[in-house]
Enzyme design. Structure first.
Site, PDB file in Angstrom:
ATOM      1  N   PHE A 163       0.870  -1.177   0.000  1.00 57.22           N
ATOM      2  CA  PHE A 163       0.000   0.000   0.000  1.00 57.22           C
ATOM      3  C   PHE A 163       0.905   1.225   0.000  1.00 57.22           C
ATOM      4  O   PHE A 163       1.637   1.478   0.958  1.00 57.22           O
ATOM      5  CB  PHE A 163      -0.922   0.037   1.214  1.00 57.22           C
ATOM      6  CG  PHE A 163      -1.835   1.248   1.210  1.00 57.22           C
ATOM      7  CD1 PHE A 163      -3.040   1.200   0.542  1.00 57.22           C
ATOM      8  CD2 PHE A 163      -1.475   2.421   1.843  1.00 57.22           C
ATOM      9  CE1 PHE A 163      -3.874   2.315   0.498  1.00 57.22           C
ATOM     10  CE2 PHE A 163      -2.294   3.533   1.813  1.00 57.22           C
ATOM     11  CZ  PHE A 163      -3.494   3.479   1.141  1.00 57.22           C
ATOM     12  N   ASP A 248       9.561   2.932   1.121  1.00 58.20           N
ATOM     13  CA  ASP A 248       8.400   3.655   1.637  1.00 58.20           C
ATOM     14  C   ASP A 248       8.366   3.458   3.150  1.00 58.20           C
ATOM     15  O   ASP A 248       7.932   2.419   3.640  1.00 58.20           O
ATOM     16  CB  ASP A 248       7.135   3.116   0.974  1.00 58.20           C
ATOM     17  CG  ASP A 248       5.854   3.774   1.483  1.00 58.20           C
ATOM     18  OD1 ASP A 248       5.901   4.439   2.540  1.00 58.20           O
ATOM     19  OD2 ASP A 248       4.809   3.597   0.838  1.00 58.20           O
ATOM     20  N   LYS A 277       3.233  10.697   7.813  1.00 58.56           N
ATOM     21  CA  LYS A 277       2.543  10.249   9.024  1.00 58.56           C
ATOM     22  C   LYS A 277       3.139  10.857  10.291  1.00 58.56           C
ATOM     23  O   LYS A 277       2.838  11.994  10.636  1.00 58.56           O
ATOM     24  CB  LYS A 277       2.495   8.729   9.074  1.00 58.56           C
ATOM     25  CG  LYS A 277       1.489   8.144   8.064  1.00 58.56           C
ATOM     26  CD  LYS A 277       1.199   6.704   8.310  1.00 58.56           C
ATOM     27  CE  LYS A 277       0.194   6.127   7.317  1.00 58.56           C
ATOM     28  NZ  LYS A 277      -1.179   6.588   7.553  1.00 58.56           N
TER      29      LYS A 277
END
Length: 443
Positions: A163, A248, A277
């Site tokens: 994802f 990532d 985040k």
């Protein structure tokens, strides 16, 4: 200042809630917001540390942290004071200008990631935007090596279960069919390989490969870590053919695993890393870090940009977050409380497997009760997440205390029992297969 302006200044933000109940707010939500998230589980109005309160006054221990975003919990006094001070000084400048906080944050990120000389930073507003920039970086690595059969590098490799975001380039890297299908055709050239299969990786990386995108730990697929051996093999394979290795670390970076980057244990230097985040401690900010001069020069003036990325307030928030993590013993707390949680989870009868590092934890159950557990946990005063029918994900604030972790472990058997009763699922069903979750099972 007019009377109306004074009233706006003096009114606390949570006073907007007034005397409305959660049900009142949800009715207004459904008539005013797009339904892309379904029905919200609760209407939250206030937070402090690892605790939040809803519109009806109920308290919850936040074990999801805004999906690994609220690294220092809610309303951290130092971070909020820095944001307020910066906003009162200089809030936004266009990308025709820069600011001291933008430059200082770039320097700090290069230092904590131990980036070599010639490395650079591009600031965005989110993880998916950071990955969009990385996708374009990969496209710029298009020149095939001398003597190659193909004149261009066109292949980009990601993994099953991946994802990377929901914008079009990031979505092309994302594996879940339910996310992809409504928006096809997606940007081409992306190949998804089996998770953790080193031989499949070595076979797929060739002179037509522009980049390999990897999450050191796949969060959305149920907290699945890639092995150190896999990360090293990926570095070796990409280096051999001139492909980029892009990590990532949007969910795993900024101390989530007790290290600045989850990939540190592999002892490799990637070509690029994406962050977001937890970077801003709750304030939107993302970053693409490119390692070394050749990679850092791939994107040139005019080839990418952003209006809000790297603005003074976002970069001040990120600097404050990094400062607090460094100076308040946060990384040690992540290691200690994370180990305590994982050990406690392993002792619960209905739990079949526990995975993860630090305070990014996934655990599997012996029945398809994970979605029901989310509801049962809310009723019991805990916020958790179910990325799969038998999988629970925890990504709490990095300041979670041992006592708070214990309160969840004490409540967990009752939460499991309530969820099993709700779904009428037997607690002693066949154990979850040890094989990795299929991408279609991940949420």
């Amino acid at each position: 200042m007019t009377a109306n302006e004074a009233e706006l200044v003096e009114t606390p933000a949570n006073a907007i809630a007034g005397h409305s109940t959660g049900a009142d707010w949800l009715a207004r939500y459904s008539s005013s917001l797009m339904g892309v998230f379904g029905t919200p589980q609760r209407v939250l109005v206030r937070g402090a540390g690892a605790l939040v309160w809803d519109a009806d006054g109920k308290e919850y221990l936040d074990l999801l942290g805004g999906i690994a975003v609220n690294a220092l919990g809610h309303a951290h006094p130092f971070v909020t004071s820095v944001i307020a001070s910066q906003l009162a000084t200089l809030g936004h400048v266009s990308n025709f200008f820069t600011s001291p906080t933008q430059i200082a944050l770039a320097e700090k990120l290069l230092a904590i990631t131990k980036a070599p000389a010639g490395s650079k930073v591009f600031f965005a507003n989110s993880g998916t935007e950071a990955n969009e920039a990385a996708f374009k970086l990969a496209r710029r690595n298009s020149e095939a090596p001398a003597g190659a059969k193909s004149a261009k590098r066109t292949k980009i490799i990601a993994l099953e279960g991946a994802f990377h975001g929901r914008t079009m380039g990031a979505l092309a890297l994302t594996a879940k069919e339910a996310y992809r299908a409504p928006f096809e055709p997606l940007p081409g050239g992306v190949v998804h390989l089996p998770f953790g299969d080193i031989e499949a990786l070595r076979a797929a990386v060739d002179e037509t490969t522009a980049a390999v995108f990897l999450e050191p730990i796949q969060g959305e697929a149920g907290v699945r870590p890639l092995s150190v051996e896999y990360l090293r093999a990926a570095r070796e394979a990409t280096t051999a053919v001139g492909a980029l290795l892009i990590l990532d670390e949007v969910q795993t970076g900024i101390g989530r695993t007790g290290k600045w980057l989850a990939s540190e244990d592999a002892g490799i230097v990637p070509d690029a890393v994406t962050l977001a985040k937890g970077l801003g401690g709750g304030f939107p900010v993302g970053a693409l870090i490119t390692f070394g001069e050749p990679t850092s020069s791939l994107l040139t003036a005019g080839q990418h940009g952003t209006t809000f990325g790297g603005n003074p307030v976002a970069t001040a928030a990120a600097l404050a977050t990094l400062h607090a993590i460094e100076n308040q013993g946060v990384l040690a707390n992540v290691l200690n409380v994370g180990a305590r949680l994982r050990a406690g989870l392993s002792d619960v009868d209905a739990v079949t497997e526990v995975r993860g590092e630090g305070l990014l934890i996934g655990f599997d159950l012996d029945a398809d009760i994970a979605p029901a557990m989310v509801t049962a946990a809310l009723d019991a005063g805990f916020i958790i997440n179910s990325p799969g029918p038998r999988t629970i994900r925890l990504a709490p604030p990095l300041i979670l205390t041992a006592e708070q972790a214990d309160s969840f472990l004490d409540a967990l058997p009752g939460i499991i029992k309530a969820a099993a009763a709700q779904t009428a699922a037997p607690l002693n069903a066949a154990p979850l297969n040890a094989a990795p979750l299929n991408a279609k099972d991940a949420q």
